[in-house]
Design a protein around this motif. Structure first.
Motif, PDB file in Angstrom:
ATOM      1  N   GLU A 149       4.018 -17.932   2.542  1.00  9.59           N
ATOM      2  CA  GLU A 149       5.234 -17.216   2.156  1.00  9.59           C
ATOM      3  C   GLU A 149       4.961 -15.728   1.954  1.00  9.59           C
ATOM      4  O   GLU A 149       3.850 -15.326   1.600  1.00  9.59           O
ATOM      5  CB  GLU A 149       5.805 -17.785   0.847  1.00  9.59           C
ATOM      6  CG  GLU A 149       6.477 -19.141   1.003  1.00  9.59           C
ATOM      7  CD  GLU A 149       7.165 -19.573  -0.283  1.00  9.59           C
ATOM      8  OE1 GLU A 149       6.910 -18.917  -1.326  1.00  9.59           O
ATOM      9  OE2 GLU A 149       7.951 -20.524  -0.257  1.00  9.59           O
ATOM     10  N   ALA A 150       6.016 -14.953   2.163  1.00 13.32           N
ATOM     11  CA  ALA A 150       5.921 -13.508   1.927  1.00 13.32           C
ATOM     12  C   ALA A 150       7.289 -12.978   1.510  1.00 13.32           C
ATOM     13  O   ALA A 150       8.326 -13.544   1.881  1.00 13.32           O
ATOM     14  CB  ALA A 150       5.442 -12.784   3.179  1.00 13.32           C
TER      15      ALA A 150
ATOM     16  N   VAL B   3       1.813  -8.632   1.999  1.00 14.43           N
ATOM     17  CA  VAL B   3       1.016  -8.303   3.184  1.00 14.43           C
ATOM     18  C   VAL B   3      -0.479  -8.440   2.863  1.00 14.43           C
ATOM     19  O   VAL B   3      -1.258  -8.993   3.655  1.00 14.43           O
ATOM     20  CB  VAL B   3       1.343  -6.877   3.665  1.00 14.43           C
ATOM     21  CG1 VAL B   3       0.434  -6.499   4.854  1.00 14.43           C
ATOM     22  CG2 VAL B   3       2.813  -6.770   4.077  1.00 14.43           C
ATOM     23  N   LYS B   4      -0.886  -7.960   1.711  1.00  9.07           N
ATOM     24  CA  LYS B   4      -2.294  -8.010   1.318  1.00  9.07           C
ATOM     25  C   LYS B   4      -2.792  -9.453   1.232  1.00  9.07           C
ATOM     26  O   LYS B   4      -3.889  -9.784   1.729  1.00  9.07           O
ATOM     27  CB  LYS B   4      -2.469  -7.320  -0.031  1.00  9.07           C
ATOM     28  CG  LYS B   4      -3.906  -7.280  -0.520  1.00  9.07           C
ATOM     29  CD  LYS B   4      -4.048  -6.490  -1.813  1.00  9.07           C
ATOM     30  CE  LYS B   4      -3.429  -7.257  -2.981  1.00  9.07           C
ATOM     31  NZ  LYS B   4      -3.674  -6.576  -4.268  1.00  9.07           N
ATOM     32  N   VAL B   5      -1.990 -10.335   0.624  1.00 10.69           N
ATOM     33  CA  VAL B   5      -2.396 -11.744   0.490  1.00 10.69           C
ATOM     34  C   VAL B   5      -2.550 -12.397   1.861  1.00 10.69           C
ATOM     35  O   VAL B   5      -3.533 -13.118   2.131  1.00 10.69           O
ATOM     36  CB  VAL B   5      -1.368 -12.505  -0.364  1.00 10.69           C
ATOM     37  CG1 VAL B   5      -1.626 -14.015  -0.297  1.00 10.69           C
ATOM     38  CG2 VAL B   5      -1.428 -12.034  -1.821  1.00 10.69           C
TER      39      VAL B   5
ATOM     40  N   TYR C 268      11.476  -4.139   4.947  1.00 16.61           N
ATOM     41  CA  TYR C 268      10.214  -3.582   4.461  1.00 16.61           C
ATOM     42  C   TYR C 268       9.415  -4.678   3.744  1.00 16.61           C
ATOM     43  O   TYR C 268       9.734  -5.028   2.596  1.00 16.61           O
ATOM     44  CB  TYR C 268      10.468  -2.419   3.497  1.00 16.61           C
ATOM     45  CG  TYR C 268      11.282  -1.301   4.110  1.00 16.61           C
ATOM     46  CD1 TYR C 268      10.740  -0.476   5.094  1.00 16.61           C
ATOM     47  CD2 TYR C 268      12.592  -1.067   3.705  1.00 16.61           C
ATOM     48  CE1 TYR C 268      11.475   0.559   5.653  1.00 16.61           C
ATOM     49  CE2 TYR C 268      13.339  -0.040   4.259  1.00 16.61           C
ATOM     50  CZ  TYR C 268      12.772   0.771   5.238  1.00 16.61           C
ATOM     51  OH  TYR C 268      13.511   1.787   5.806  1.00 16.61           O
ATOM     52  N   PRO C 269       8.393  -5.230   4.403  1.00 17.39           N
ATOM     53  CA  PRO C 269       7.549  -6.231   3.753  1.00 17.39           C
ATOM     54  C   PRO C 269       6.890  -5.652   2.505  1.00 17.39           C
ATOM     55  O   PRO C 269       6.462  -4.490   2.491  1.00 17.39           O
ATOM     56  CB  PRO C 269       6.516  -6.568   4.820  1.00 17.39           C
ATOM     57  CG  PRO C 269       7.195  -6.243   6.120  1.00 17.39           C
ATOM     58  CD  PRO C 269       8.035  -5.045   5.824  1.00 17.39           C
ATOM     59  N   GLU C 270       6.829  -6.449   1.440  1.00 19.77           N
ATOM     60  CA  GLU C 270       6.208  -6.007   0.194  1.00 19.77           C
ATOM     61  C   GLU C 270       4.691  -5.954   0.359  1.00 19.77           C
ATOM     62  O   GLU C 270       4.080  -6.854   0.929  1.00 19.77           O
ATOM     63  CB  GLU C 270       6.586  -6.952  -0.954  1.00 19.77           C
ATOM     64  CG  GLU C 270       8.068  -6.940  -1.323  1.00 19.77           C
ATOM     65  CD  GLU C 270       8.480  -5.664  -2.041  1.00 19.77           C
ATOM     66  OE1 GLU C 270       7.618  -4.796  -2.266  1.00 19.77           O
ATOM     67  OE2 GLU C 270       9.670  -5.537  -2.371  1.00 19.77           O
TER      68      GLU C 270
END
Length: 438
Positions: free
Chosen positions: A395-396, A416-418, A410-412
């Motif tokens: 999930e994202a 994105v980092k996870v 705009y992806p958080e």
């Protein structure tokens, strides 16, 4: 749309001027008369009429005491005393009414003498005033407003005479005329149904006035005490005499909810209440109903700034985290040079008005700053919402912003980092994949 009541006190303020301005603005006269009847006070009747001040048509409100021919609103000095003094009160500064008889005068509101028969200038303490207000047939908010005005006057008089609050005995402000003025203001303000109240600086004269005990300076002590205690701004003029009565100052202090008018607004209606003195300018209190349009696309924020050249990077980093945790909309540092060519940082914070105090507390405690600047800004914010999407890596969260008929995705960063760590892919690849998921 929010309604703002604006009191423009360019010729001072008194109780009768305020009532007249509010009635001229549209407060219901019948509602006021019905409310005053419920007090069961006798010994007076009301005058509703019109007069001219420097050629301007203004509402003339007055309380006529049945034992006197004249009434002195502009000298509502609240010369109060302890219980041991022998009181002999007289109107030292009565005025002459200068009504324009070409206008209709309504000398109405005669009272039944079977009502409570107080003498016009019987001395009352604050408890006696409360009992009269409790009889008022009105909502509790109206009674609370009236009590607050009297409390403000009583506090100012107690300080002026060096006595306890419960020892204050009202002379003129506790007499029927001023009781009617203050309660009438509360009833009329409630009847107008405004959302905010702004009061301009109060124009005041100079010199002295005579009271029962002798000659006292202008502004009179009670007015000066109220202005100091409640942050009222006085604008001293070259008019000789008193322009701001203690009752007028108490009204301004009790009613004011905002310090300034919005940057733009529309005048819906104007009312003018006549004073009883003659100055080179029109002796009126002008009141306005203004509309403030609510803009859903933008809002008002405050920017707090401080230049810091003696604080460690660790402390500055912790300060930023603390400010953001406390609800700041944004925090950033700008490299600058200060005195003696010292490299430094300007710390900037964006927050709402009701957050200023808590933000300043963090800045003073968590950094070495000894001063903070602040200024009001307007911002335009796009409508936004958060959505959760499912990808092959998990999930994202994506922030979706809208502008007219367009949407932006705009992806958080944390999502994105996870996913980068789970998939082993680079940041840009994950970011573009999340945008395509939408």
């Amino acid at each position: 749309m929010k309604k703002i009541l604006y009191l423009e006190c360019n010729s001072g303020i008194s109780g009768d001027m305020t009532v007249g301005a509010l009635l001229d603005l549209g407060a219901d006269k019948e509602v006021l008369e019905k409310a005053l009847d419920s007090l069961n006070l006798s010994g007076y009747h009301l005058h509703f009429g019109r007069t001219k001040k420097c050629g301007l048509d203004a509402y003339d409100f007055d309380v006529h005491l049945e034992t006197e021919h004249r009434h002195s609103h502009e000298h509502e000095h609240d010369h109060n005393h302890d219980h041991n003094h022998d009181h002999e009160h007289s109107h030292e500064h009565n005025h002459i009414h200068e009504h324009d008889h070409s206008h209709e005068h309504d000398h109405s509101h005669e009272h039944d003498h079977s009502h409570e028969n107080h003498q016009p200038h019987e001395h009352r303490n604050i408890g006696d005033i409360y009992k009269i207000i409790d009889r008022l047939a009105a909502d509790e908010r109206v009674k609370a407003m009236a009590r607050r005005m009297f409390d403000i006057v009583a506090e100012a008089e107690a300080k002026a005479h060096g006595i306890l609050l419960e020892e204050v005995h009202f002379h003129e402000v506790g007499a029927i005329d001023s009781i009617i003025d203050i309660i009438s203001v509360a009833v009329c303000v409630d009847n107008l149904g405004v959302d905010k109240i702004v009061v301009s600086p109060l124009a005041e004269g100079f010199g002295s006035v005579r009271c029962q005990h002798g000659v006292i300076p202008v502004p009179v002590p009670a007015t000066a005490n109220i202005s100091s205690a409640y942050g009222l701004k006085l604008r001293l003029t070259d008019n000789e005499g008193e322009m701001v009565t203690p009752t007028g100052a108490a009204i301004a202090a009790a009613l004011k909810t905002e310090d300034r008018l919005p940057s733009s607004c529309q005048i819906l209606k104007t009312g003018m209440g006549a004073g009883k003195k003659e100055f080179k300018q029109a002796n009126i209190l002008r009141a306005m109903i203004l509309s403030e349009e609510e803009d859903s696309s933008g809002d008002e924020m405050w920017v707090l700034e401080s230049n810091i050249d003696d604080c460690s990077g660790e402390a500055l980093g912790f300060a930023m985290e603390s400010l953001l945790d406390a609800g700041a909309a944004d925090v950033w540092y700008t490299p600058i040079f200060m005195k003696k060519n010292r490299p430094a940082y300007m710390l900037s914070v964006i927050c709402k008005k009701n957050q200023i105090e808590s933000m300043e507390e963090i800045l003073f405690i968590q950094t070495t700053t000894i001063g903070i600047r602040r200024h009001l800004v307007n911002r335009t914010v796009l409508p936004r919402e958060k959505r959760t999407v499912m990808t092959q890596w998990g999930e994202a969260e994506i922030k979706v912003c809208k502008y007219k008929d367009r949407e932006f995705y705009y992806p958080e960063y944390e999502s994105v980092k996870v996913l980068c760590r789970k998939s082993g892919l680079d940041y840009q690849t994950i970011y573009r994949n999340l945008q395509r998921e939408e």
